[in-house]
Design an enzyme around this catalytic site. Structure first.
Site, mmCIF file in Angstrom:
data_model
loop_
_atom_site.group_PDB
_atom_site.id
_atom_site.type_symbol
_atom_site.label_atom_id
_atom_site.label_comp_id
_atom_site.label_asym_id
_atom_site.label_seq_id
_atom_site.Cartn_x
_atom_site.Cartn_y
_atom_site.Cartn_z
ATOM 1 N N LYS A 46 -3.446 11.899 7.076
ATOM 2 C CA LYS A 46 -3.060 10.917 6.056
ATOM 3 C C LYS A 46 -3.390 11.475 4.665
ATOM 4 O O LYS A 46 -4.459 12.050 4.461
ATOM 5 C CB LYS A 46 -3.835 9.610 6.315
ATOM 6 C CG LYS A 46 -3.776 8.589 5.204
ATOM 7 C CD LYS A 46 -2.491 7.814 5.218
ATOM 8 C CE LYS A 46 -2.346 6.891 4.011
ATOM 9 N NZ LYS A 46 -0.942 6.521 3.760
ATOM 10 N N ASN A 129 1.705 16.283 -1.358
ATOM 11 C CA ASN A 129 2.540 15.085 -1.342
ATOM 12 C C ASN A 129 2.874 14.714 -2.786
ATOM 13 O O ASN A 129 2.147 13.965 -3.432
ATOM 14 C CB ASN A 129 1.806 13.940 -0.625
ATOM 15 C CG ASN A 129 2.620 12.656 -0.620
ATOM 16 O OD1 ASN A 129 3.768 12.638 -1.049
ATOM 17 N ND2 ASN A 129 2.024 11.584 -0.140
ATOM 18 N N CYS A 132 5.255 10.604 -2.708
ATOM 19 C CA CYS A 132 4.980 9.253 -2.219
ATOM 20 C C CYS A 132 5.585 8.230 -3.173
ATOM 21 O O CYS A 132 5.222 8.195 -4.349
ATOM 22 C CB CYS A 132 3.488 9.015 -2.100
ATOM 23 S SG CYS A 132 3.161 7.339 -1.526
HETATM 24 C C1 LIG Z 1 3.138 3.656 7.551
HETATM 25 C C2 LIG Z 1 3.524 4.967 6.928
HETATM 26 C C3 LIG Z 1 2.609 5.638 6.108
HETATM 27 C C4 LIG Z 1 2.960 6.849 5.509
HETATM 28 N N1 LIG Z 1 2.042 7.502 4.744
HETATM 29 C C5 LIG Z 1 2.326 8.729 4.225
HETATM 30 C C6 LIG Z 1 1.360 9.473 3.514
HETATM 31 O O1 LIG Z 1 0.212 9.066 3.348
HETATM 32 N N2 LIG Z 1 1.735 10.682 3.020
HETATM 33 C C7 LIG Z 1 2.993 11.205 3.192
HETATM 34 O O2 LIG Z 1 3.272 12.323 2.737
HETATM 35 N N3 LIG Z 1 3.932 10.521 3.905
HETATM 36 C C8 LIG Z 1 3.631 9.310 4.411
HETATM 37 N N4 LIG Z 1 4.572 8.638 5.151
HETATM 38 C C9 LIG Z 1 5.906 9.236 5.337
HETATM 39 C C10 LIG Z 1 6.013 9.998 6.669
HETATM 40 O O3 LIG Z 1 5.077 11.057 6.728
HETATM 41 C C11 LIG Z 1 7.450 10.551 6.864
HETATM 42 O O4 LIG Z 1 7.728 11.477 5.834
HETATM 43 C C12 LIG Z 1 8.511 9.466 6.844
HETATM 44 O O5 LIG Z 1 8.041 8.268 7.416
HETATM 45 C C13 LIG Z 1 9.801 9.891 7.562
HETATM 46 O O6 LIG Z 1 9.572 10.169 8.922
HETATM 47 P P1 LIG Z 1 9.760 9.063 10.112
HETATM 48 O O7 LIG Z 1 11.076 8.397 9.874
HETATM 49 O O8 LIG Z 1 9.678 9.830 11.369
HETATM 50 O O9 LIG Z 1 8.622 8.097 9.956
HETATM 51 C C14 LIG Z 1 4.246 7.405 5.736
HETATM 52 C C15 LIG Z 1 5.152 6.739 6.575
HETATM 53 C C16 LIG Z 1 4.816 5.544 7.180
HETATM 54 C C17 LIG Z 1 5.808 4.861 8.076
#
Ligand SMILES: Cc1cc2nc3c(=O)[nH]c(=O)nc-3n(C[C@H](O)[C@H](O)[C@H](O)COP(=O)(O)O)c2cc1C
Length: 310
Positions: A46, A129, A132
């Protein structure tokens, strides 16, 4: 003979290309009872910031058609507590640990955090990152809300961190841009070893009964299968324009969807939202890739990267 699933991201060699996406797997310990974490190619933790963050008020998530919205707001314990409390247990798992980092206000924070983590032997790589969508950057001189929406700001942030660490450096890109290739090229030119894409897409969902947004912040980040075609398209575009490895993600739910990204040009894939539906899905994808390569009479996963036939 078992097919060779290994891939390389900068200096880092992974035994297989299946990773878990930042923010969807905590600091890995949370998932230990549900999935054989040691079978993963890498773990991305995270996102952390220099100082602890409480994150945004709730509700922070809601379901949407074929996906979800989130607005966590980078809740994390801060760098010191991460190094003291979160890093040791995840480092013991015997899987490369990629630490996702962000800056809250000033891009200089990236450098401070990267310098500290550079000294930690158990950190295999850093993921920057800059994308975000839940934290607004009012930082000096930025045209846009996110570093990842501005090629010059991306170049400056990556270049500064590049000087602060010799570890493999991954830059995570935002899909909330007109031309993602422009940002990818800026990150590459500044010395990024690899690119990760995509972060979430900005979205909104409204409860018609209350006429209020379903998440407290109003706008959040959309993820899950709903975004997959956009993510695959972006990976394919970036693959044709750049020469550094890509970690593809966005709606990967199973082996077939992971393969979409690899065939489009991704060297590795990250599983995000699917972890909430089926915590062992990343293990299933590793096994699925082996079966796929055997069926295709392919010896390496490398041979599948960018193998799209048009
Ligand atoms: C609940 C949640 C929290 C996330 N927190 C972060 C984060 O802290 N840092 C980050 O780079 N991406 C974060 N993401 C993005 C994911 O790492 C990913 O890039 C994005 O969800 C697309 O992939 P997916 O469709 O498989 O979830 C988060 C996504 C979700 C759903």
């Amino acid at each position: 003979m078992q097919p060779d699933l290994s891939v390389r991201l900068g200096k880092l060699v992974l035994k297989n290309p299946v990773m878990v996406a930042s923010g969807t797997f905590g600091y890995a310990a949370e998932f230990r009872d549900f999935v054989d974490v040691r079978k993963l190619g890498a773990i991305v933790t995270k996102t952390i910031t220099l100082k602890p963050r409480q994150g945004n008020p709730g509700p922070r998530t809601c379901e949407t058609p074929s996906g979800m919205l989130n607005s966590i707001g980078l809740e994390n314990p801060g760098l010191d507590a991460f190094i003291d409390e979160k890093l040791p247990p995840v480092a013991q798992l015997g899987v490369p640990v990629i630490v996702s980092i962000a800056s809250e206000h000033d891009p200089e924070e990236f450098v401070t955090v990267a310098r500290r983590l550079d000294k930690e032997k158990s950190v295999a790589a850093l993921e920057l990152n800059i994308s975000c969508p839940n934290v607004k950057h009012a930082a000096r001189g930025l045209r846009a809300g996110l570093i990842a929406q501005d090629p010059e700001a991306t170049h400056a942030a990556v270049r500064a961190v590049r000087k602060a660490t010799r570890k493999t450096l991954i830059t995570k890109l935002s899909p909330n841009v007109t031309d993602i290739c422009e940002i990818a090229l800026a990150a590459q030119a500044a010395g990024s070893d690899a690119l990760a894409l995509i972060n979430t897409l900005q979205g909104m969902s409204i409860d018609s009964a209350t006429r209020r947004p379903k998440i407290a912040m109003g706008v959040g980040g959309l993820s899950g299968p709903a975004v997959r075609p956009i993510a695959v398209r972006m990976v394919w575009e970036v693959y044709r324009k750049t020469r550094i490895p890509i970690i593809g993600m966005g709606g990967i739910m199973d082996t077939a969807s992971a393969l979409e990204f690899i065939i489009a040009g991704a060297t590795a894939v990250s599983v995000g939202t699917a972890n909430f539906v089926n915590p062992s899905v990343s293990n299933e994808i590793v096994a699925g890739l082996v079966s796929y390569l055997k069926r295709s009479r392919a010896v390496t996963i490398q041979s599948m990267i960018g193998s799209l036939e048009l």
